[in-house]
Scaffold this motif. Structure first.
Motif, PDB file in Angstrom:
ATOM      1  N   ILE A 376      -5.013  -3.966 -16.426  1.00  0.00           N
ATOM      2  CA  ILE A 376      -3.765  -3.449 -15.855  1.00  0.00           C
ATOM      3  C   ILE A 376      -4.098  -2.387 -14.821  1.00  0.00           C
ATOM      4  CG2 ILE A 376      -1.557  -2.325 -16.331  1.00  0.00           C
ATOM      5  CD1 ILE A 376      -1.773  -5.054 -17.584  1.00  0.00           C
ATOM      6  N   LEU A 377      -3.442  -2.459 -13.671  1.00  0.00           N
ATOM      7  CA  LEU A 377      -3.667  -1.497 -12.602  1.00  0.00           C
ATOM      8  C   LEU A 377      -2.372  -0.713 -12.360  1.00  0.00           C
ATOM      9  CD1 LEU A 377      -5.498  -2.369  -9.253  1.00  0.00           C
ATOM     10  CD2 LEU A 377      -3.819  -0.549  -9.462  1.00  0.00           C
ATOM     11  N   PRO A 378      -2.246   0.510 -12.893  1.00  0.00           N
ATOM     12  CA  PRO A 378      -1.047   1.314 -12.668  1.00  0.00           C
ATOM     13  C   PRO A 378      -1.095   1.988 -11.296  1.00  0.00           C
ATOM     14  CG  PRO A 378      -2.246   1.985 -14.663  1.00  0.00           C
ATOM     15  CD  PRO A 378      -3.163   1.160 -13.835  1.00  0.00           C
ATOM     16  N   VAL A 379      -0.015   1.853 -10.514  1.00  0.00           N
ATOM     17  CA  VAL A 379       0.052   2.431  -9.169  1.00  0.00           C
ATOM     18  C   VAL A 379       1.143   3.503  -9.127  1.00  0.00           C
ATOM     19  CG1 VAL A 379       0.540   1.999  -6.730  1.00  0.00           C
ATOM     20  CG2 VAL A 379      -0.807   0.353  -8.051  1.00  0.00           C
ATOM     21  N   ILE A 380       0.760   4.700  -8.673  1.00  0.00           N
ATOM     22  CA  ILE A 380       1.698   5.803  -8.493  1.00  0.00           C
ATOM     23  C   ILE A 380       1.845   6.056  -7.000  1.00  0.00           C
ATOM     24  CG2 ILE A 380       2.156   8.243  -8.942  1.00  0.00           C
ATOM     25  CD1 ILE A 380       0.505   8.040 -11.463  1.00  0.00           C
ATOM     26  N   ARG A 381       3.055   5.989  -6.512  1.00  0.00           N
ATOM     27  CA  ARG A 381       3.303   6.279  -5.096  1.00  0.00           C
ATOM     28  C   ARG A 381       3.497   7.780  -4.898  1.00  0.00           C
ATOM     29  NH1 ARG A 381       6.346   1.533  -2.170  1.00  0.00           N
ATOM     30  NH2 ARG A 381       5.849  -0.259  -3.521  1.00  0.00           N
ATOM     31  N   PHE A 382       2.988   8.284  -3.744  1.00  0.00           N
ATOM     32  CA  PHE A 382       3.199   9.697  -3.425  1.00  0.00           C
ATOM     33  C   PHE A 382       3.449   9.833  -1.931  1.00  0.00           C
ATOM     34  CE2 PHE A 382      -1.253   9.146  -2.483  1.00  0.00           C
ATOM     35  CZ  PHE A 382      -1.534  10.048  -1.476  1.00  0.00           C
ATOM     36  N   SER A 383       4.146  10.885  -1.555  1.00  0.00           N
ATOM     37  CA  SER A 383       4.447  11.128  -0.142  1.00  0.00           C
ATOM     38  C   SER A 383       3.797  12.394   0.376  1.00  0.00           C
ATOM     39  CB  SER A 383       5.963  11.211   0.072  1.00  0.00           C
ATOM     40  OG  SER A 383       6.530  12.217  -0.740  1.00  0.00           O
ATOM     41  N   ASP A 384       3.394  13.288  -0.532  1.00  0.00           N
ATOM     42  CA  ASP A 384       2.809  14.566  -0.128  1.00  0.00           C
ATOM     43  C   ASP A 384       1.583  14.831  -0.986  1.00  0.00           C
ATOM     44  OD1 ASP A 384       2.407  17.616  -0.258  1.00  0.00           O
ATOM     45  OD2 ASP A 384       3.894  17.425   1.341  1.00  0.00           O
ATOM     46  N   PRO A 385       0.480  15.330  -0.400  1.00  0.00           N
ATOM     47  CA  PRO A 385      -0.723  15.622  -1.195  1.00  0.00           C
ATOM     48  C   PRO A 385      -0.469  16.570  -2.358  1.00  0.00           C
ATOM     49  CG  PRO A 385      -1.227  15.714   1.145  1.00  0.00           C
ATOM     50  CD  PRO A 385       0.264  15.558   1.042  1.00  0.00           C
ATOM     51  N   LEU A 386       0.551  17.398  -2.244  1.00  0.00           N
ATOM     52  CA  LEU A 386       0.865  18.322  -3.335  1.00  0.00           C
ATOM     53  C   LEU A 386       1.320  17.593  -4.599  1.00  0.00           C
ATOM     54  CD1 LEU A 386       2.717  21.160  -1.369  1.00  0.00           C
ATOM     55  CD2 LEU A 386       0.345  21.128  -2.184  1.00  0.00           C
ATOM     56  N   GLU A 387       1.675  16.322  -4.470  1.00  0.00           N
ATOM     57  CA  GLU A 387       2.088  15.542  -5.629  1.00  0.00           C
ATOM     58  C   GLU A 387       0.898  15.007  -6.423  1.00  0.00           C
ATOM     59  OE1 GLU A 387       4.917  12.480  -4.521  1.00  0.00           O
ATOM     60  OE2 GLU A 387       5.586  13.687  -2.814  1.00  0.00           O
TER      61      GLU A 387
END
Length: 424
Positions: A376-387
């Motif tokens: 399983i490959l869980p993907v987390i999306r982010f928009s800012d490096p602070l996340e």
């Protein structure tokens, strides 16, 4: 104490003392993850037999005046392993479900480690004032040849004896190595493999055996905590090698195809651990997420799932039914909390699971925070490096050549994922 991520179930097993030497030996069956058939049955060591093994091991260690003989035996061990490398690779695949070509990489990595250890200079042991010692090692089922060789090389090279309790799911590889160690002389007893389904009884016996001066554990974090606490209560030194899970960050695409190959290698195709880390999840920047996920879905659809003994197999079965249930539970929990399966669904056939991606995962979900098994490959999306998490992350190198099947070895993984702070 059994199988890495699901060791806790063995902690509740009662101790059933049986005297093997009185002829009342118990045995337990080792099951193939692929077809569920019994591969072989092995002795189910009890506490009294373990104590006898320690006694023999310590007597052998008492006779050592230097590690020169041990170093020579390690060199002979390496030669024997080299001759039987294909046989050992097949044992790994049969009992763990690791694809055969990755099992071959594990054996090769084990030989490289052993050769490095053999190159060390021997040391003189001052037994007249320092008694011989022994270590007790509890191992999980992952990478059984590599972990057994690593433990033996490290402990025996210091002039100590070693007794290993392998996973009850995968003891055959360690037993095969123990057989290759034996030459019919005093040094044979220095290294012993004692399979057992009673992990707690074995641990208790080691904690009460005189001159056992260290307990070593390789496996899940939860069981590592239990072992550490037990050793602290008994004032026993303990060395724990927990599985370390780190996030992998992908924030720019110079070459979509190559970098997605590297992600698949780092997360799903692991012949041996790369710098001892496992990937907990993949952080992907919003502006490339759709492109990356589409490419990854295509890559995963091309992976060949099935018989671990087939040369073309990329993904073998998970170790047991508990792993299947845990993976299903993690996926269900993630979907309930807002994750989604892009263009796929969870396909399970026995213990064989089709690799898939979980998109829009959040870091608080169990699939990211708990030990897990399965493709399983869980993907987390982010928009800012602070996340990104405030920890060390793995990063895919900015430029990679296209990964080929022949590159799916330890060197390829080390090149495709490096341990570094996130680069923003």
């Amino acid at each position: 104490m059994t199988d890495g991520r699901r060791d806790a179930s063995e902690l509740t097993l009662p101790v059933h003392p049986v005297d093997f030497r009185a002829g009342a030996a118990r045995r337990f069956g080792v099951l193939s993850p692929f077809d569920g058939l019994i591969v072989e049955s092995v002795p189910n060591t009890d506490a009294r037999v373990l104590a006898a093994s320690f006694s023999d091991a310590l007597r052998a260690a008492d006779r050592l005046h230097s590690t020169e003989g041990v170093q020579e035996r390690l060199r002979s061990w390496a030669r024997r392993i080299d001759v039987r490398r294909e046989q050992l690779a097949r044992i790994i695949s049969v009992e763990t479900g690791k694809p055969i070509r990755f099992s071959r990489v594990e054996v090769e990595a084990s030989l490289e480690l052993l050769h490095a250890c053999c190159a060390r200079q021997s040391v003189r042991l001052h037994r007249e004032w320092t008694p011989a010692q022994a270590a007790f090692s509890i191992q999980n089922w992952c990478d059984p040849i590599l972990t057994t060789v690593s433990e033996a090389a490290g402990v025996l090279s210091s002039g100590r004896a070693l007794v290993i309790k392998p996973s009850s799911r995968a003891p055959l590889a360690s037993l095969a190595l123990a057989a290759l160690w034996k030459h019919g002389d005093d040094l044979d007893a220095l290294f012993c493999v004692a399979p057992s389904s009673d992990a707690v009884g074995m641990l208790r016996a080691s904690l009460t055996t005189p001159r056992v001066t260290e307990v070593r554990f390789r496996g899940s974090r939860d069981v590592g905590t239990f072992v550490t606490r037990s050793c602290q209560e008994a004032a026993m030194p303990v060395t724990v090698f927990p599985d370390q899970q780190l996030p992998l960050v992908l924030y720019a695409l110079d070459n979509v195809d190559a970098q997605c190959d590297a992600v698949v290698n780092a997360v799903l195709i692991r012949p041996v651990p790369s710098v001892a880390e496992r990937v907990s999840c993949v952080y992907v920047h919003d502006h490339i997420a759709d492109t990356v996920i589409a490419a990854l879905c295509e890559k995963l659809s091309q992976l060949r799932v099935g018989d671990p003994l087939a040369d073309e197999t990329d993904i073998g079965p998970v170790i047991d039914d508990v792993a299947v249930a845990l993976l299903s539970d993690h996926v269900e929990d993630a979907l309930f909390s807002g994750a989604r399966l892009p263009g796929a669904h969870l396909e399970i056939a026995g213990k064989t699971i089709r690799p898939l991606i979980l998109d829009e995962v959040k870091s608080f979900m169990r699939i990211c925070s708990e030990d897990r098994e399965g493709p399983i490959l869980p993907v987390i999306r982010f928009s800012d490096p602070l996340e990104l998490p405030d920890t060390t992350c793995l990063t895919i190198q900015s430029r990679l050549s296209k990964t080929t099947e022949g590159d799916c070895g330890a060197a390829s993984i080390r090149q495709s994922a490096q341990c570094a702070p996130h680069l923003f």
